[in-house]
Design an enzyme around this catalytic site. Structure first.
Site, PDB file in Angstrom:
ATOM      1  N   HIS A 154       0.841  -1.202   0.000  1.00 28.14           N
ATOM      2  CA  HIS A 154       0.000   0.000   0.000  1.00 28.14           C
ATOM      3  C   HIS A 154       0.880   1.258   0.000  1.00 28.14           C
ATOM      4  O   HIS A 154       0.655   2.183  -0.784  1.00 28.14           O
ATOM      5  CB  HIS A 154      -0.915  -0.041   1.234  1.00 28.14           C
ATOM      6  CG  HIS A 154      -1.811   1.135   1.401  1.00 28.14           C
ATOM      7  ND1 HIS A 154      -3.178   1.041   1.296  1.00 28.14           N
ATOM      8  CD2 HIS A 154      -1.555   2.440   1.679  1.00 28.14           C
ATOM      9  CE1 HIS A 154      -3.720   2.238   1.496  1.00 28.14           C
ATOM     10  NE2 HIS A 154      -2.756   3.101   1.735  1.00 28.14           N
ATOM     11  N   GLU A 155       1.888   1.280   0.876  1.00 22.09           N
ATOM     12  CA  GLU A 155       2.749   2.471   0.982  1.00 22.09           C
ATOM     13  C   GLU A 155       3.633   2.637  -0.253  1.00 22.09           C
ATOM     14  O   GLU A 155       3.811   3.751  -0.752  1.00 22.09           O
ATOM     15  CB  GLU A 155       3.594   2.426   2.258  1.00 22.09           C
ATOM     16  CG  GLU A 155       2.793   2.406   3.549  1.00 22.09           C
ATOM     17  CD  GLU A 155       1.687   3.452   3.630  1.00 22.09           C
ATOM     18  OE1 GLU A 155       1.856   4.568   3.113  1.00 22.09           O
ATOM     19  OE2 GLU A 155       0.631   3.137   4.211  1.00 22.09           O
TER      20      GLU A 155
END
Length: 184
Positions: free
Chosen positions: A153-154
């Protein structure tokens, strides 16, 4: 200290840009930015500090989310065995991943997205990440489960991608082939 007012929201152009590599060894300014990302997520998980400063709880934060288009992320998350993954990383890159997928049954959220966007987000079940720590030393991390999802996600934020880009608009809860559901 970073607060919610420093986090840019969905629709801001920086969230869709590909972030720049961080020059190594990292400058003191870049180290300070990275430390502030980590400080935010640790503070956001402390109920007293979070309430005092109005912080939404987060388990990861990328520099583009504070309008700094550089490849840096901070993660502070526990896996299913309560092992803590606390990392501040420059230039993280997924260098290998499993064929199998996984997804969070509750879906994903994001500090830059104020509303809930329901749906399954397919992710790789296992990944290996190469990155540089706060001192500019190369490290490799092998991840699975929730930590692997958080890192993906990051890292997506560094590539101008949002979690909802992966949700099937016509059938958000469509079964994901060859995937392990993860409760959170």
């Amino acid at each position: 200290m970073i607060t919610m007012k420093d986090i840019i929201r969905d629709g801001h152009p920086t969230l869709r840009k590909i972030a720049e590599e961080v020059q190594l060894p990292p400058s003191q300014e870049d180290q300070k930015i990275l430390e502030s990302l980590h400080e935010f997520i640790t503070n956001s998980q402390d109920p007293k500090i979070a309430e005092e400063f109005g912080l939404r709880p987060g388990i990861g934060l990328a520099a583009p989310q504070i309008n700094v288009s550089k490849r840096m992320i901070a993660v502070y998350v526990k896996d299913e065995n309560d092992k803590l993954y606390s990392h501040m990383l420059f230039n993280p890159k997924i260098i290998s991943h499993s064929v199998e997928k996984s997804y969070l049954t509750a879906g994903e959220g994001c500090l830059s997205v104020d509303q809930a966007i329901p749906g399954y987000v397919p992710r790789y079940a296992r990944i290996t990440v190469k990155a540089y720590n706060i001192d500019g030393k190369e490290i490799k991390l092998r991840l699975k489960g929730l930590p692997a999802i958080v890192f993906q996600h990051e890292i997506d934020h560094l590539n101008g991608k949002m979690f909802y880009d992966y949700i099937d608009e016509t059938n958000p809860f469509k079964t994901i082939e060859n995937a392990t559901p993860i409760e959170r």
